[in-house]
Design an enzyme around this catalytic site. Structure first.
Site, PDB file in Angstrom:
ATOM      1  N   HIS A  19       0.868  -1.190   0.000  1.00 49.71           N
ATOM      2  CA  HIS A  19       0.000   0.000   0.000  1.00 49.71           C
ATOM      3  C   HIS A  19       0.896   1.228   0.000  1.00 49.71           C
ATOM      4  O   HIS A  19       1.322   1.703   1.049  1.00 49.71           O
ATOM      5  CB  HIS A  19      -0.904  -0.043   1.244  1.00 49.71           C
ATOM      6  CG  HIS A  19      -1.919   1.063   1.313  1.00 49.71           C
ATOM      7  ND1 HIS A  19      -3.135   0.920   1.951  1.00 49.71           N
ATOM      8  CD2 HIS A  19      -1.904   2.337   0.837  1.00 49.71           C
ATOM      9  CE1 HIS A  19      -3.811   2.055   1.868  1.00 49.71           C
ATOM     10  NE2 HIS A  19      -3.077   2.935   1.203  1.00 49.71           N
ATOM     11  N   HIS A  21       1.341   4.865  -2.310  1.00 53.35           N
ATOM     12  CA  HIS A  21       0.967   5.767  -3.407  1.00 53.35           C
ATOM     13  C   HIS A  21       2.255   6.403  -3.897  1.00 53.35           C
ATOM     14  O   HIS A  21       2.914   7.128  -3.138  1.00 53.35           O
ATOM     15  CB  HIS A  21       0.007   6.849  -2.903  1.00 53.35           C
ATOM     16  CG  HIS A  21      -1.256   6.286  -2.327  1.00 53.35           C
ATOM     17  ND1 HIS A  21      -2.416   6.159  -3.058  1.00 53.35           N
ATOM     18  CD2 HIS A  21      -1.538   5.786  -1.097  1.00 53.35           C
ATOM     19  CE1 HIS A  21      -3.361   5.626  -2.299  1.00 53.35           C
ATOM     20  NE2 HIS A  21      -2.855   5.389  -1.112  1.00 53.35           N
ATOM     21  N   HIS A 199      -9.549   1.165  -1.171  1.00 54.50           N
ATOM     22  CA  HIS A 199      -9.485   1.780   0.153  1.00 54.50           C
ATOM     23  C   HIS A 199     -10.895   1.698   0.740  1.00 54.50           C
ATOM     24  O   HIS A 199     -11.866   2.134   0.092  1.00 54.50           O
ATOM     25  CB  HIS A 199      -9.087   3.244   0.058  1.00 54.50           C
ATOM     26  CG  HIS A 199      -7.625   3.485  -0.193  1.00 54.50           C
ATOM     27  ND1 HIS A 199      -6.939   2.920  -1.220  1.00 54.50           N
ATOM     28  CD2 HIS A 199      -6.723   4.254   0.489  1.00 54.50           C
ATOM     29  CE1 HIS A 199      -5.666   3.333  -1.174  1.00 54.50           C
ATOM     30  NE2 HIS A 199      -5.510   4.141  -0.151  1.00 54.50           N
ATOM     31  N   GLU A 202     -11.058   3.309   6.162  1.00 53.67           N
ATOM     32  CA  GLU A 202      -9.987   4.162   6.705  1.00 53.67           C
ATOM     33  C   GLU A 202     -10.705   5.209   7.570  1.00 53.67           C
ATOM     34  O   GLU A 202     -10.550   5.221   8.781  1.00 53.67           O
ATOM     35  CB  GLU A 202      -9.201   4.818   5.563  1.00 53.67           C
ATOM     36  CG  GLU A 202      -8.109   5.784   6.020  1.00 53.67           C
ATOM     37  CD  GLU A 202      -7.417   6.522   4.847  1.00 53.67           C
ATOM     38  OE1 GLU A 202      -7.958   6.535   3.719  1.00 53.67           O
ATOM     39  OE2 GLU A 202      -6.329   7.093   5.080  1.00 53.67           O
ATOM     40  N   ASP A 280       1.788   3.869   2.888  1.00 52.81           N
ATOM     41  CA  ASP A 280       0.783   4.795   2.324  1.00 52.81           C
ATOM     42  C   ASP A 280       1.441   5.953   1.563  1.00 52.81           C
ATOM     43  O   ASP A 280       1.624   5.845   0.354  1.00 52.81           O
ATOM     44  CB  ASP A 280      -0.141   5.302   3.439  1.00 52.81           C
ATOM     45  CG  ASP A 280      -1.541   5.659   2.945  1.00 52.81           C
ATOM     46  OD1 ASP A 280      -1.850   5.408   1.787  1.00 52.81           O
ATOM     47  OD2 ASP A 280      -2.342   6.186   3.758  1.00 52.81           O
ATOM     48  N   ASP A 281       1.781   7.030   2.259  1.00 53.35           N
ATOM     49  CA  ASP A 281       2.386   8.215   1.619  1.00 53.35           C
ATOM     50  C   ASP A 281       3.592   8.647   2.452  1.00 53.35           C
ATOM     51  O   ASP A 281       3.520   9.640   3.195  1.00 53.35           O
ATOM     52  CB  ASP A 281       1.351   9.351   1.564  1.00 53.35           C
ATOM     53  CG  ASP A 281       0.118   8.945   0.778  1.00 53.35           C
ATOM     54  OD1 ASP A 281       0.173   8.952  -0.465  1.00 53.35           O
ATOM     55  OD2 ASP A 281      -0.889   8.580   1.410  1.00 53.35           O
TER      56      ASP A 281
HETATM   57  N1  ADE Z   1      -4.436   8.925  -1.619  1.00 50.89           N
HETATM   58  C1  ADE Z   1      -3.211   8.913  -1.119  1.00 50.89           C
HETATM   59  N2  ADE Z   1      -3.219   8.444   0.128  1.00 50.89           N
HETATM   60  C2  ADE Z   1      -4.492   8.138   0.438  1.00 50.89           C
HETATM   61  C3  ADE Z   1      -5.144   7.594   1.571  1.00 50.89           C
HETATM   62  N3  ADE Z   1      -4.497   7.276   2.693  1.00 50.89           N
HETATM   63  N4  ADE Z   1      -6.476   7.432   1.522  1.00 50.89           N
HETATM   64  C4  ADE Z   1      -7.142   7.773   0.434  1.00 50.89           C
HETATM   65  N5  ADE Z   1      -6.582   8.272  -0.659  1.00 50.89           N
HETATM   66  C5  ADE Z   1      -5.263   8.450  -0.669  1.00 50.89           C
HETATM   67 ZN    ZN Z   2      -3.670   4.845   0.692  1.00 57.10          ZN
END
Ligand code: ADE
Ligand code: ZN
Length: 339
Positions: A19, A21, A199, A202, A280-281
């Protein structure tokens, strides 16, 4: 085991990132370098000011800055540089396989060709395989705040690139955009041979997780931490061995949990769910895969056996071929005995 010993164990154990991005790996320094390269005016005067703005209170407050950052990606070399920088970062963290999300609509909306993004990312991943032996899959995400028609057009653009794109996913603003909005697009994607993920859970309720399972026929739930609110759903996820790609640092940064000590990863794991740890990011949330392992291990006092389970879950939940899974599961067994 000492804290330092545990860190060596977490770094060395072979694991997959499921996961991630790719646009979320854009570090502030690269945002500024690309802005200079293309003459893009940023809202922030310096790298420090941009980093200081990474103080989020929910998903949307993050997404607003994240889309602004992605605006500096203009040509194929930019997408390649971003991908290569991510690979270089995780190569010494024991990451042996990566499954990467990209958001084509973030770029096509700004007039950047679908192929510009795809080819740059692809080149970075091809090099990772050739030079480092790191394998990968690419997952194309639809932005759920946009229309189902736009998602369908994006799917059409992906059809000539089935060799490069393995699965489709669903990301961006969750509340008010349930998975069922995209049932027809995902049905078409499955007919075209793509695997699906989404997703769900969350920020959104357990109902969204049911919809991802029933309407989108997903192979994994991305996040899924709110499944804990529904005992029937948890039983189902365990019974179906449905993986959750959990992102601990992200969840604390976006206030899904107040503190890492409150995170439910250990409880989900103990309920028998196929939990995995992911980043994630990472450029926005303060850490790549190893830092996520370290943060959650310390806060929840995870054992060696928990870490081993999380690593083997990441291999089992991945989209690598079965013989590769067997290979890496054996390597994990050997590593756990040796270290
Ligand atoms: N785009 C990038 N990170 C995200 C996340 N955690 N949830 C939804 N969209 C995303
Ligand atoms: Zn994500």
């Amino acid at each position: 085991m000492t804290e330092a010993g545990m860190e060596v164990f977490m770094r060395g154990i072979p694991k997959a990132e499921l996961h991630l991005h790719i646009e979320g790996t854009l570090e502030p320094e690269m945002v500024f370098a690309l802005a200079r390269k293309h003459g893009v005016k940023l809202k922030f005067p310096s790298v420090e000011a941009l980093r200081a703005a990474y103080d989020f209170h929910n998903l949307q407050s993050f997404l607003d800055i994240y889309y602004e950052g992605a605006n500096v990606l203009r040509d194929e070399d930019d997408f390649h540089a971003m991908t290569a920088a991510y690979i270089a970062r995780v190569h010494d963290q024991g990451v042996v396989h990566v499954e990467i999300f990209f958001d084509p609509q973030t770029h096509t909306e700004r007039g950047i060709a679908f192929e510009t993004a795809l080819n740059g990312i692809r080149r970075g991943l091809d090099e990772a395989r050739a030079k480092l032996g790191m394998t990968s899959r690419l997952i194309m995400c639809f932005l759920r705040h946009m229309s189902a028609e736009s998602a369908m057009q994006t799917l059409q653009q992906a059809l000539p690139h089935k060799d490069a794109i393995h699965a489709v996913g669903l990301d961006s603003s969750e509340m008010g955009h349930p998975p069922s909005k995209f049932s027809a697009v995902f049905r078409r994607a499955r007919e075209e041979g793509f695997l699906t993920v989404a997703h769900a859970g969350e920020e959104g309720p357990p109902e969204y997780i049911y919809e991802a399972l029933d309407d989108l026929a997903v192979s994994r739930i991305d996040h899924g931490v709110r499944s804990e609110e529904d005992a029937v759903l948890c039983k189902r996820l365990a019974h179906e061995n449905m993986p959750l790609t959990v992102c601990p640092l992200s969840n604390v940064k976006l206030a899904v949990f107040k503190r890492m000590e409150d995170h439910n990863l250990k409880r989900l794991l103990d309920m028998g769910l196929c939990v995995t740890v992911n980043s994630d990011d990472p450029a926005y949330f303060g850490g790549y895969l190893l830092e996520n392992f370290i943060a959650v291990q310390r806060a929840l006092k995870l054992t060696r056996s928990d870490i081993r389970k999380l690593a083997s879950n990441s291999i089992e939940a991945s989209f690598m071929p079965p013989e590769k899974k067997q290979y890496w599961l054996k390597q994990i067994d050997g590593f756990a005995v040796a270290v």
